[in-house]
Write an enzyme that holds these catalytic residues in place. Structure first.
Site, PDB file in Angstrom:
ATOM      1  CE  LYS A  58       5.584 -29.341   2.793  1.00 22.50           C
ATOM      2  NZ  LYS A  58       7.181 -29.286   2.592  1.00 22.50           N
TER       3      LYS A  58
ATOM      4  CD  GLU B  11       1.863 -34.048 -13.184  1.00 25.71           C
ATOM      5  OE1 GLU B  11       2.830 -34.782 -13.914  1.00 25.71           O
ATOM      6  OE2 GLU B  11       0.797 -33.703 -13.619  1.00 25.71           O
TER       7      GLU B  11
ATOM      8  CB  CYS C 129      10.417 -33.706 -13.630  1.00 24.33           C
ATOM      9  SG  CYS C 129       9.381 -32.583 -14.262  1.00 24.33           S
TER      10      CYS C 129
ATOM     11  CD  GLU D 197      13.750 -38.259 -11.007  1.00 26.26           C
ATOM     12  OE1 GLU D 197      13.428 -38.625  -9.730  1.00 26.26           O
ATOM     13  OE2 GLU D 197      13.347 -37.496 -11.385  1.00 26.26           O
TER      14      GLU D 197
HETATM   15  P1  NAD Z   1      10.066 -34.844  -2.516  1.00 23.94           P
HETATM   16  O1  NAD Z   1       8.965 -35.981  -2.693  1.00 23.94           O
HETATM   17  O2  NAD Z   1      11.352 -35.191  -1.317  1.00 23.94           O
HETATM   18  O3  NAD Z   1       9.359 -33.604  -1.777  1.00 23.94           O
HETATM   19  C1  NAD Z   1       8.225 -33.045  -2.545  1.00 23.94           C
HETATM   20  C2  NAD Z   1       7.332 -32.281  -1.654  1.00 23.94           C
HETATM   21  O4  NAD Z   1       6.859 -33.453  -0.616  1.00 23.94           O
HETATM   22  C3  NAD Z   1       8.069 -31.600  -0.385  1.00 23.94           C
HETATM   23  O5  NAD Z   1       7.380 -30.208  -0.430  1.00 23.94           O
HETATM   24  C4  NAD Z   1       8.115 -32.164   0.664  1.00 23.94           C
HETATM   25  O6  NAD Z   1       8.176 -31.495   1.934  1.00 23.94           O
HETATM   26  C5  NAD Z   1       7.092 -32.891   0.727  1.00 23.94           C
HETATM   27  N1  NAD Z   1       6.715 -34.155   1.411  1.00 23.94           N
HETATM   28  C6  NAD Z   1       7.579 -35.100   1.528  1.00 23.94           C
HETATM   29  N2  NAD Z   1       7.329 -36.154   2.220  1.00 23.94           N
HETATM   30  C7  NAD Z   1       6.011 -35.975   2.454  1.00 23.94           C
HETATM   31  C8  NAD Z   1       4.781 -36.609   3.217  1.00 23.94           C
HETATM   32  N3  NAD Z   1       5.041 -37.910   3.735  1.00 23.94           N
HETATM   33  N4  NAD Z   1       3.586 -36.040   3.032  1.00 23.94           N
HETATM   34  C9  NAD Z   1       3.435 -35.072   2.404  1.00 23.94           C
HETATM   35  N5  NAD Z   1       4.230 -34.144   1.704  1.00 23.94           N
HETATM   36  C10 NAD Z   1       5.570 -34.635   1.928  1.00 23.94           C
HETATM   37  O7  NAD Z   1      10.524 -34.400  -3.946  1.00 23.94           O
HETATM   38  P2  NAD Z   1      11.733 -33.404  -3.969  1.00 23.94           P
HETATM   39  O8  NAD Z   1      13.092 -34.163  -3.745  1.00 23.94           O
HETATM   40  O9  NAD Z   1      11.297 -32.255  -3.607  1.00 23.94           O
HETATM   41  O10 NAD Z   1      11.556 -33.069  -5.817  1.00 23.94           O
HETATM   42  C11 NAD Z   1      12.435 -34.084  -6.686  1.00 23.94           C
HETATM   43  C12 NAD Z   1      11.455 -34.768  -7.495  1.00 23.94           C
HETATM   44  O11 NAD Z   1      10.236 -34.254  -7.936  1.00 23.94           O
HETATM   45  C13 NAD Z   1      11.911 -35.584  -8.523  1.00 23.94           C
HETATM   46  O12 NAD Z   1      11.648 -37.003  -8.372  1.00 23.94           O
HETATM   47  C14 NAD Z   1      11.387 -35.007  -9.591  1.00 23.94           C
HETATM   48  O13 NAD Z   1      11.379 -35.812 -10.896  1.00 23.94           O
HETATM   49  C15 NAD Z   1      10.196 -34.796  -9.212  1.00 23.94           C
HETATM   50  N6  NAD Z   1       9.225 -33.672 -10.011  1.00 23.94           N
HETATM   51  C16 NAD Z   1       8.426 -33.919 -10.898  1.00 23.94           C
HETATM   52  C17 NAD Z   1       7.797 -33.386 -11.665  1.00 23.94           C
HETATM   53  C18 NAD Z   1       6.761 -33.652 -12.742  1.00 23.94           C
HETATM   54  O14 NAD Z   1       5.851 -32.787 -13.232  1.00 23.94           O
HETATM   55  N7  NAD Z   1       6.428 -34.963 -12.807  1.00 23.94           N
HETATM   56  C19 NAD Z   1       8.253 -31.870 -11.823  1.00 23.94           C
HETATM   57  C20 NAD Z   1       9.083 -31.376 -10.894  1.00 23.94           C
HETATM   58  C21 NAD Z   1       9.920 -32.460 -10.138  1.00 23.94           C
END
Ligand code: NAD
Length: 507
Positions: A192, A267, A301, A399
């Site tokens: 997804k 992550e 991240c 963040e």
């Molecule tokens: P997000 O949490 O908004 O979304 C990530 C994914 O989760 C998307 O595909 C979204 O559609 C899905 N999602 C959202 N709500 C959901 C739910 N209730 N159930 C299931 N899926 C759901 O994150 P983002 O804004 O896309 O990404 C940025 C974040 O990701 C930042 O906080 C960044 O630090 C983090 N990140 C972490 C790493 C790591 O390895 N630790 C790597 C890259 C990004």
């Protein structure tokens, strides 16, 4: 027209010709969402609509899970490891063959500069190759001989249907970082992807289709987190969820998956410190610090978004940083020379901008570079330093996820360790000093999953990747991913006639 401009014009033409409306990929076919709905995909450089994306929901997730479950029980589950891995190598080769067209597509969809997406796509191919090698060399069990009575041993079995949920910040690379180990260890997959960056996920589905994997082994369901994502998390036939995204989304996913007792890899977010002591190699620390926050448009991240700089070199280091910020090339993501491009989405742009106001309210000096006026339609935030900050401020604790670095002076080792750790996140950290004992000491004292000493963020794919505290649960990377993507089974075999109590036997 200059050669460079000609190349870019051709690139955009090629992208536009290749980009059609995007469907879901379920059971080996590209299909519309069962509801018939779609959503707009927006270009971060122009804020114009690129195309429409099929909006999957629970009905599409049900279909994809059924396909994945059937494939797991069928051909894929029965396949010899060598044959399975030959598919994984094939995917890597196909990605390599198509770098020249996947990288521009990624830049077009996300705003990431093309010089950086080229490297990310190459890394994506490497992820597949690496996991094919890891499975053939390292997916091994242990044996536990018990004298001449027993031989106990362990084997690793794939878990089943893996749900992979990914963010928009480095989509293609992060997706493959999960898909490669999931498939190489024998699971079937439903991806997804993030709704703001769907294009390369779809391109990957085309590549996997071309590689000829059996139907249903790999599926992509586009859609929103609250619908498609949530249905995947709640589905009883999905055994594991690997999630990368925001910390708050991670908690929600864990709550929603609790009833079906899912296995989770999380992550999550970060606010990683970079600590520069007064004896550090000034120029290299400056290069690393600048790259670490402004590469990937700051949407990284592991970005070093909190700079702790020793008071002895604070003024000189800040002056040098200002000069860098003034000169960073902010530009069109499709230009080779661009160092910082537009943020992935307007909503995110507004959020990052709001932190610049918060910084002023909190009493920081906000020092920004320049965005050329011709880019006013894009989601541009100029590279920015938030100077004279205190670690308690919101801009030091939250963040921001953009090209914005909070800069905090410190006096000594003890103080900086305490401040570096005074935060809910624990993803990464960086230490710069020529005193090697101090380098190790401080790195080990920082509460985070991954530390670099006198180094920028250079990844070794064999090492564990992940964070502590609110930055994550579990580790990906190397053979650590096997813990998550496989089930360990122990087999106890009696070699002789060991004692068995004889309940109920007549004497
Ligand atoms: P997000 O949490 O908004 O979304 C990530 C994914 O989760 C998307 O595909 C979204 O559609 C899905 N999602 C959202 N709500 C959901 C739910 N209730 N159930 C299931 N899926 C759901 O994150 P983002 O804004 O896309 O990404 C940025 C974040 O990701 C930042 O906080 C960044 O630090 C983090 N990140 C972490 C790493 C790591 O390895 N630790 C790597 C890259 C990004």
């Amino acid at each position: 027209m200059s050669n460079q401009l000609q190349d870019k014009t051709q690139m955009v033409k090629d992208i536009l010709e290749s980009v059609r409306d995007v469907n879901l990929y379920i059971n080996g076919s590209f299909v519309a969402a069962s509801s018939g709905k779609s959503f707009e995909n927006i270009n971060p450089f122009t804020n114009e609509t690129i195309n429409h994306i099929a909006e999957g929901d629970s009905a599409d997730i049900d279909e994809a899970v059924l396909a994945a479950k059937t494939a797991f029980k069928g051909e894929w589950g029965q396949m010899k490891v060598k044959d399975r891995l030959s598919f994984i190598y094939k995917i890597a080769d196909l990605i390599d063959e198509h770098i020249h067209e996947i990288a521009p597509l990624e830049s077009y969809d996300t705003g990431l500069p093309i010089s950086q997406t080229k490297k990310m796509v190459a890394r994506a191919a490497q992820n597949f190759r690496f996991y094919a090698e890891m499975v053939s060399s390292r997916l091994v069990g242990d044996t536990y001989p018990v004298d001449d009575e027993f031989l106990n041993y362990t084997i690793h079995k794939p878990v089943g249907v893996a749900g992979l949920i990914t963010p928009w910040n480095a989509p293609f690379m992060l997706e493959t970082w999960k898909i490669a180990p999931a498939l190489a260890t024998g699971n079937t997959v439903i991806l997804k992807p993030a709704e703001w960056s769907p294009l390369t996920a779809n391109r990957l589905a085309e590549i996997i289709d071309q590689a000829g994997l059996p139907k249903g082994v790999f599926n992509v369901v586009h859609g929103f987190g609250e619908t498609a994502g949530a249905s995947l998390v709640a589905h009883p036939d999905v055994q594991l969820i690997s999630f990368t995204g925001e910390t708050t989304t991670g908690s929600e996913i864990m709550r929603n998956g609790a009833d079906t007792l899912k296995r989770f890899s999380m992550e999550l977010g970060g606010k990683s410190p970079i600590i520069v002591f007064d004896d550090a190699d000034f120029d290299r620390a400056l290069d690393a610090c600048t790259w670490g926050i402004f590469s990937f448009n700051g949407e990284r991240c592991t970005a070093n978004s909190r700079l702790f700089i020793h008071e002895e070199i604070y003024d000189a280091f800040v002056a040098a940083l200002k000069e860098r910020v003034d000169n960073i090339i902010v530009g069109d993501p499709l230009d080779e020379g661009t160092q910082v491009g537009p943020l992935a989405h307007r909503t995110h742009y507004k959020r990052v901008k709001s932190y610049l106001d918060i910084a002023k309210e909190e009493g920081c000096e906000v020092y920004s570079g320049r965005v050329p006026e011709s880019f006013s339609t894009g989601n541009y935030v100029a590279p920015t330093l938030l100077l004279g900050a205190d670690n308690k401020m919101r801009i030091a604790q939250e963040e921001i996820f953009g090209p914005v670095m909070t800069v905090i002076p410190f006096k000594d080792e003890e103080e900086v360790i305490e401040k570096a750790n005074d935060i809910r996140y624990g993803l990464a950290g960086y230490v710069w000093t020529k005193d090697i004992q101090r380098g190790h000491r401080v790195a080990q004292a920082v509460d985070a999953g991954m530390l670099w000493v006198n180094s920028q963020n250079v990844r070794d794919l064999r090492t564990p990747f992940g964070g502590s505290k609110h930055s994550g649960i579990g580790r990906e990377g190397g053979y650590y991913a096997f813990e998550f993507y496989t089930e360990q089974q122990v087999i106890h075999v009696a070699l002789g006639e060991h004692h068995i109590p004889q309940f109920g036997k007549k004497k």
